[in-house]
Design a protein around this motif. Sequence first.
Motif, PDB file in Angstrom:
ATOM      1  N   LEU A   1      -2.096  11.332  13.802  1.00  0.00           N
ATOM      2  CA  LEU A   1      -1.942  11.266  15.169  1.00  0.00           C
ATOM      3  C   LEU A   1      -1.962  10.070  15.692  1.00  0.00           C
ATOM      4  O   LEU A   1      -1.469   9.505  16.718  1.00  0.00           O
ATOM      5  CB  LEU A   1      -3.255  12.032  15.871  1.00  0.00           C
ATOM      6  CG  LEU A   1      -3.521  13.650  15.731  1.00  0.00           C
ATOM      7  CD1 LEU A   1      -4.657  14.062  16.399  1.00  0.00           C
ATOM      8  CD2 LEU A   1      -2.100  14.223  15.871  1.00  0.00           C
ATOM      9  N   THR A   2      -2.578   8.996  15.040  1.00  0.00           N
ATOM     10  CA  THR A   2      -2.575   7.559  15.442  1.00  0.00           C
ATOM     11  C   THR A   2      -1.454   6.772  14.722  1.00  0.00           C
ATOM     12  O   THR A   2      -1.327   5.741  15.245  1.00  0.00           O
ATOM     13  CB  THR A   2      -3.951   6.875  14.781  1.00  0.00           C
ATOM     14  OG1 THR A   2      -4.031   6.926  13.657  1.00  0.00           O
ATOM     15  CG2 THR A   2      -5.280   7.549  15.512  1.00  0.00           C
ATOM     16  N   GLY A   3      -0.735   7.446  13.920  1.00  0.00           N
ATOM     17  CA  GLY A   3       0.380   6.724  13.263  1.00  0.00           C
ATOM     18  C   GLY A   3      -0.253   5.998  11.854  1.00  0.00           C
ATOM     19  O   GLY A   3       0.753   5.180  11.419  1.00  0.00           O
ATOM     20  N   LEU A   4      -1.298   6.124  11.624  1.00  0.00           N
ATOM     21  CA  LEU A   4      -1.848   5.381  10.349  1.00  0.00           C
ATOM     22  C   LEU A   4      -1.284   6.145   9.110  1.00  0.00           C
ATOM     23  O   LEU A   4      -0.811   5.488   8.116  1.00  0.00           O
ATOM     24  CB  LEU A   4      -3.494   5.438  10.524  1.00  0.00           C
ATOM     25  CG  LEU A   4      -3.942   4.677   9.253  1.00  0.00           C
ATOM     26  CD1 LEU A   4      -3.650   3.215   8.955  1.00  0.00           C
ATOM     27  CD2 LEU A   4      -5.566   4.837   9.117  1.00  0.00           C
ATOM     28  N   GLY A   5      -1.216   7.464   9.359  1.00  0.00           N
ATOM     29  CA  GLY A   5      -0.716   8.239   8.167  1.00  0.00           C
ATOM     30  C   GLY A   5       0.728   8.704   8.324  1.00  0.00           C
ATOM     31  O   GLY A   5       1.045   8.976   9.732  1.00  0.00           O
ATOM     32  N   GLY A   6       1.339   8.728   7.461  1.00  0.00           N
ATOM     33  CA  GLY A   6       2.901   9.094   7.510  1.00  0.00           C
ATOM     34  C   GLY A   6       3.044  10.604   6.885  1.00  0.00           C
ATOM     35  O   GLY A   6       2.269  11.367   6.765  1.00  0.00           O
ATOM     36  N   ILE A   7       4.307  10.699   6.890  1.00  0.00           N
ATOM     37  CA  ILE A   7       4.705  12.108   6.137  1.00  0.00           C
ATOM     38  C   ILE A   7       3.963  12.460   4.798  1.00  0.00           C
ATOM     39  O   ILE A   7       3.270  13.659   4.518  1.00  0.00           O
ATOM     40  CB  ILE A   7       6.209  12.268   6.063  1.00  0.00           C
ATOM     41  CG1 ILE A   7       6.919  12.128   7.248  1.00  0.00           C
ATOM     42  CG2 ILE A   7       6.453  13.489   5.103  1.00  0.00           C
ATOM     43  CD1 ILE A   7       8.286  12.207   7.125  1.00  0.00           C
ATOM     44  N   ALA A   8       3.844  11.528   3.860  1.00  0.00           N
ATOM     45  CA  ALA A   8       3.106  11.800   2.584  1.00  0.00           C
ATOM     46  C   ALA A   8       1.671  11.937   2.770  1.00  0.00           C
ATOM     47  O   ALA A   8       1.103  12.987   2.130  1.00  0.00           O
ATOM     48  CB  ALA A   8       3.247  10.453   1.813  1.00  0.00           C
ATOM     49  N   TYR A   9       1.170  11.195   3.726  1.00  0.00           N
ATOM     50  CA  TYR A   9      -0.321  11.414   4.290  1.00  0.00           C
ATOM     51  C   TYR A   9      -0.359  13.022   4.829  1.00  0.00           C
ATOM     52  O   TYR A   9      -1.491  13.596   4.396  1.00  0.00           O
ATOM     53  CB  TYR A   9      -1.026  10.320   4.895  1.00  0.00           C
ATOM     54  CG  TYR A   9      -2.236  10.740   5.516  1.00  0.00           C
ATOM     55  CD1 TYR A   9      -3.417  10.168   4.501  1.00  0.00           C
ATOM     56  CD2 TYR A   9      -2.742  11.438   6.455  1.00  0.00           C
ATOM     57  CE1 TYR A   9      -4.683  10.522   4.733  1.00  0.00           C
ATOM     58  CE2 TYR A   9      -4.082  11.752   6.693  1.00  0.00           C
ATOM     59  CZ  TYR A   9      -5.030  11.182   5.941  1.00  0.00           C
ATOM     60  OH  TYR A   9      -6.313  11.417   6.321  1.00  0.00           O
ATOM     61  N   ALA A  10       0.312  13.399   5.953  1.00  0.00           N
ATOM     62  CA  ALA A  10       0.517  14.241   6.385  1.00  0.00           C
ATOM     63  C   ALA A  10       0.361  15.715   5.492  1.00  0.00           C
ATOM     64  O   ALA A  10      -0.669  16.705   5.577  1.00  0.00           O
ATOM     65  CB  ALA A  10       1.343  14.542   7.450  1.00  0.00           C
TER      66      ALA A  10
END
Length: 330
Positions: free
Chosen positions: A243-252
Amino acid sequence: MNTTTNPGDHRAEGGAVSTASPRDYFDLMKPRVMTLVVFTACAGLVAAPVAMDPVLAAIAILSLAVGAGAAGALNMAYDSDIDAIMQRTRKRPIPRGVVSKADAYGLGIIASILSVMMMALASNYLAAGLLAFSIFFYSVIYSMFLKRSTPQNIVIGGAAGAFPPMIGWVAATGHISLDAFILFMIIFLWTPPHTWALALYKCGDYAAAGIPMMPVAKGPKSTRLQILLYSIVLVIFAGAPVLTGLGGIAYALTSLGGGALFLLLAWRVFNSRAGEAGSAEEGALYAVRVGDKAARDLFAYSIGYLTVLFAALIIEHGFGAYMAVPGVGG
């Protein structure tokens, strides 16, 4: 009688001759815990939006490793009496008599000072201050007060283990941000289900040592429920970096898939009917009941879950594979 000693011999507790090896002193620093500390700290440092000089970054991470080891040595020195009672800890260096409590305290204090000084020189005073506080929190507030006095010991004390990614972030940026706090909270929420899973199948150890871990103080039934509730909150909160943009697709994807399995294993622990009465007496016998395997599975998986979660951040930010989730974050 043979009185010959090796050059490295020293006197352990009670004046007995000891032949402690460098490995014994290294074991005082809890290397497995240190490894997780270093890994999560690296994730915080790499994910930070400010590039840090590689040499200074390496020194900062080394400072964290030494600080974690210092806290471990201080903890082992103070807990040597109960470590000698518990089956899983009685082979640690002090209970075995190869290292004295005084030597462990000396190692812990010297390593603490060294680690904080190194951090201050390599990064900034805020990161050094957070490192100093985390060492104090674990070795004094948790080890000397919380651990032996309340079943909430690991809930409050878990903050000590949650600091590393925040310290890594602050070492790079010089300030605490929302994303740094999120990384802190992920580990903070992860600690209770991880540790209580261990406590369920090692309940007899804690009971014998008089440590009021949750299964001993409140029984396995209450512990299983709290493991499930904390797991739900953890898995939901672990999505915050997206939600904050720290994590991308791989993290999601990692958070979603890994979280689903975490919840499944937590449900298995909750659904096991061992010690249904929920009393402290039942809790002391929990390790030999059918819920033992479910607790073991969750404990083992929880380590991999946290590792993979933070690995996703390192891969996305550190290796240039970051792919922002469209429409999410800044």
